[in-house]
Design a protein around this motif. Structure first.
Motif, short mmCIF file in Angstrom:
data_model
loop_
_atom_site.label_atom_id
_atom_site.label_comp_id
_atom_site.label_asym_id
_atom_site.label_seq_id
_atom_site.Cartn_x
_atom_site.Cartn_y
_atom_site.Cartn_z
N LEU A 82 80.69 93.14 13.86
CA LEU A 82 79.18 92.22 14.04
C LEU A 82 80.42 90.66 13.16
N ILE A 83 81.41 91.65 12.95
CA ILE A 83 82.41 90.75 11.88
C ILE A 83 83.13 89.95 12.78
N GLU A 84 82.88 90.33 13.95
CA GLU A 84 83.86 88.97 14.91
C GLU A 84 83.26 88.16 15.73
N GLN A 85 81.95 88.56 16.06
CA GLN A 85 80.85 88.22 16.68
C GLN A 85 80.44 86.68 15.60
N LYS A 86 80.12 87.63 13.79
CA LYS A 86 79.99 86.50 13.46
C LYS A 86 80.92 84.85 12.90
N GLY A 87 82.46 85.32 13.38
CA GLY A 87 83.47 84.53 13.23
C GLY A 87 83.75 85.19 11.91
N LEU A 88 83.38 86.07 10.88
CA LEU A 88 84.80 86.72 9.75
C LEU A 88 85.40 87.28 10.33
N GLN A 89 86.15 87.13 8.33
CA GLN A 89 87.14 88.06 8.13
C GLN A 89 86.78 88.84 6.87
N VAL A 90 87.27 89.84 7.27
CA VAL A 90 87.20 90.57 5.72
C VAL A 90 88.27 91.40 5.89
N ILE A 91 89.39 91.44 4.62
CA ILE A 91 90.59 91.79 4.36
C ILE A 91 90.68 92.81 3.29
#
Length: 142
Positions: A84-93
């Motif tokens: 889901l993170i990848e699909q939305k183009g987000l990044q969680v660190i």
């Protein structure tokens, strides 16, 4: 999810089911069946959440308290959300600067962290919002 949203889902299911009684072509019927399945899934999810919350409220004590590595727990939860993170183009660190060990029920802590991440992702659209929980500071771990 609010009671109004639950009523909307049930109305959508009922409306689609009623329309299936009418004559329609195969594509329309397929579309209505898809809508029924989708809305039924949403209602099931809502009921499951309500049952889960009720079970949490009825607990008198932690079922399986143990020492947990918060860094690993966070990484595992973030990994579950990776598609889901990848699909939305987000990044969680997950940026751990030290050891953060806590004592608690792994399942409950994972659920809480997952809800935080889900709430940060869902309304984010395509822009990342800063989610810096500062767990080291929050837990007093250094």
């Amino acid at each position: 999810m609010s009671p109004a949203e639950a009523r909307e889902m049930l109305s959508a299911i009922q409306g689609a089911a009623e329309l299936l009684d009418e004559d329609m072509d195969r594509d329309q019927r397929t579309r209505f069946l898809t809508n029924i399945r989708r809305e039924t899934g949403r209602v099931r999810e809502l009921v499951d959440r309500m049952l889960f919350l009720a079970s949490l409220e009825s607990r008198q004590a932690l079922e399986e308290p143990r020492h947990l590595d918060l860094q690993r727990l966070l990484e595992a939860v973030v990994e579950r959300f990776h598609p889901l993170i990848e699909q939305k183009g987000l990044q969680v660190i997950v940026d751990g600067t030290g050891e953060a060990a806590i004592r608690g029920d792994a399942f409950l802590i994972e659920q809480a962290v997952a809800k935080l991440i889900q709430n940060a992702i869902d309304p984010a659209g395509t822009q990342a919002e800063g989610l810096e929980p500062g767990f080291d500071d929050l837990l007093g771990a250094r």
